[in-house]
Design a protein around this motif. Structure first.
Motif, PDB file in Angstrom:
ATOM      1  N   GLN A  24      -2.506  58.961 -12.477  1.00  0.00           N
ATOM      2  CA  GLN A  24      -3.832  58.465 -12.118  1.00  0.00           C
ATOM      3  C   GLN A  24      -4.334  57.466 -13.146  1.00  0.00           C
ATOM      4  OE1 GLN A  24      -5.901  59.269  -9.241  1.00  0.00           O
ATOM      5  NE2 GLN A  24      -6.694  57.360 -10.046  1.00  0.00           N
ATOM      6  N   THR A  28      -5.022  53.542 -12.366  1.00  0.00           N
ATOM      7  CA  THR A  28      -6.372  53.011 -12.563  1.00  0.00           C
ATOM      8  C   THR A  28      -6.375  51.857 -13.561  1.00  0.00           C
ATOM      9  OG1 THR A  28      -7.299  55.173 -12.050  1.00  0.00           O
ATOM     10  CG2 THR A  28      -8.748  53.624 -13.174  1.00  0.00           C
ATOM     11  N   ARG A  32      -7.386  48.805 -11.608  1.00  0.00           N
ATOM     12  CA  ARG A  32      -8.850  48.880 -11.776  1.00  0.00           C
ATOM     13  C   ARG A  32      -9.534  49.443 -10.534  1.00  0.00           C
ATOM     14  NH1 ARG A  32      -8.329  48.805 -16.882  1.00  0.00           N
ATOM     15  NH2 ARG A  32      -8.631  46.879 -18.005  1.00  0.00           N
ATOM     16  N   ASP A  33      -8.769  50.073  -9.667  1.00  0.00           N
ATOM     17  CA  ASP A  33      -9.309  50.652  -8.436  1.00  0.00           C
ATOM     18  C   ASP A  33      -9.821  52.058  -8.725  1.00  0.00           C
ATOM     19  OD1 ASP A  33      -9.901  51.477  -5.844  1.00  0.00           O
ATOM     20  OD2 ASP A  33      -7.801  51.773  -5.294  1.00  0.00           O
ATOM     21  N   THR A  34     -11.123  52.251  -8.586  1.00  0.00           N
ATOM     22  CA  THR A  34     -11.733  53.564  -8.808  1.00  0.00           C
ATOM     23  C   THR A  34     -12.527  54.018  -7.592  1.00  0.00           C
ATOM     24  OG1 THR A  34     -13.660  52.525  -9.832  1.00  0.00           O
ATOM     25  CG2 THR A  34     -11.889  53.258 -11.313  1.00  0.00           C
ATOM     26  N   GLU A  35     -12.283  53.383  -6.475  1.00  0.00           N
ATOM     27  CA  GLU A  35     -13.073  53.665  -5.262  1.00  0.00           C
ATOM     28  C   GLU A  35     -13.029  55.134  -4.859  1.00  0.00           C
ATOM     29  OE1 GLU A  35     -15.837  52.678  -2.630  1.00  0.00           O
ATOM     30  OE2 GLU A  35     -14.946  51.257  -4.042  1.00  0.00           O
ATOM     31  N   ILE A  37     -12.398  57.770  -6.711  1.00  0.00           N
ATOM     32  CA  ILE A  37     -12.532  58.684  -7.841  1.00  0.00           C
ATOM     33  C   ILE A  37     -13.967  59.177  -7.935  1.00  0.00           C
ATOM     34  CG2 ILE A  37     -12.478  58.849 -10.356  1.00  0.00           C
ATOM     35  CD1 ILE A  37     -10.109  56.923 -10.284  1.00  0.00           C
ATOM     36  N   MET A  39     -16.872  60.474 -10.030  1.00  0.00           N
ATOM     37  CA  MET A  39     -17.269  60.390 -11.434  1.00  0.00           C
ATOM     38  C   MET A  39     -17.501  61.770 -12.063  1.00  0.00           C
ATOM     39  SD  MET A  39     -20.128  58.008 -13.312  1.00  0.00           S
ATOM     40  CE  MET A  39     -20.124  56.917 -11.949  1.00  0.00           C
ATOM     41  N   VAL A  78     -10.118  56.564 -17.413  1.00  0.00           N
ATOM     42  CA  VAL A  78     -10.455  56.482 -15.992  1.00  0.00           C
ATOM     43  C   VAL A  78     -11.971  56.517 -15.808  1.00  0.00           C
ATOM     44  CG1 VAL A  78     -10.280  57.687 -13.770  1.00  0.00           C
ATOM     45  CG2 VAL A  78      -8.255  57.451 -15.224  1.00  0.00           C
ATOM     46  N   LYS A  82     -14.324  53.621 -14.235  1.00  0.00           N
ATOM     47  CA  LYS A  82     -15.190  53.984 -13.109  1.00  0.00           C
ATOM     48  C   LYS A  82     -16.635  53.561 -13.382  1.00  0.00           C
ATOM     49  CE  LYS A  82     -16.390  56.282  -9.328  1.00  0.00           C
ATOM     50  NZ  LYS A  82     -16.215  55.661  -8.028  1.00  0.00           N
ATOM     51  N   ASN A  85     -16.848  49.745 -13.141  1.00  0.00           N
ATOM     52  CA  ASN A  85     -16.783  49.296 -11.747  1.00  0.00           C
ATOM     53  C   ASN A  85     -18.055  49.602 -10.982  1.00  0.00           C
ATOM     54  OD1 ASN A  85     -14.221  48.290 -12.093  1.00  0.00           O
ATOM     55  ND2 ASN A  85     -13.197  49.953 -11.027  1.00  0.00           N
ATOM     56  N   ASP A  86     -18.619  50.775 -11.196  1.00  0.00           N
ATOM     57  CA  ASP A  86     -19.799  51.188 -10.411  1.00  0.00           C
ATOM     58  C   ASP A  86     -21.107  50.560 -10.884  1.00  0.00           C
ATOM     59  OD1 ASP A  86     -18.059  52.728  -8.954  1.00  0.00           O
ATOM     60  OD2 ASP A  86     -18.879  54.657  -9.578  1.00  0.00           O
TER      61      ASP A  86
END
Length: 91
Positions: A24, A28, A32-35, A37, A39, A78, A82, A85-86
């Motif tokens: 994981q 990640t 860079r994909d944390t869609e 995941i 938090m 991770v 996250k 990204n968010d």
């Protein structure tokens, strides 16, 4: 003989935990994909690993400490990606 089995089980658990977290974290970091995941999940996994590091230090249990240092680092990475990204990424 019992201590040998306890040691084998401890190191086996350590290897499984690290191998469970690494895919994981590597995925990640690369994408860079944390869609998908959650938090809270990675925050709690990070905190749990930190507490296990503390417990391992108090017990002098190296497999517990090393495993959870690695898993805490993976969870923190991770979790950090996250958060970025968010909250900080411009979409």
């Amino acid at each position: 003989m019992e201590n040998l089995w306890i040691t084998i089980i401890g190191y086996s658990a350590a290897v499984c935990m690290v191998l469970g977290y690494l895919p994981q974290a590597i995925y990640t970091i690369r994408t860079r994909d944390t869609e998908g995941i959650a938090m809270p999940t990675f925050l709690l996994m990070f905190l749990g690993s930190v507490f296990f590091v503390i417990q391992g230090g108090m017990l002098g249990n190296w497999p517990l400490m090393i495993t959870n240092l690695i898993t805490a680092a993976c969870s923190a990475i991770v979790f950090g990606i996250k958060i970025y990204n968010d909250y900080f990424r411009k979409s």
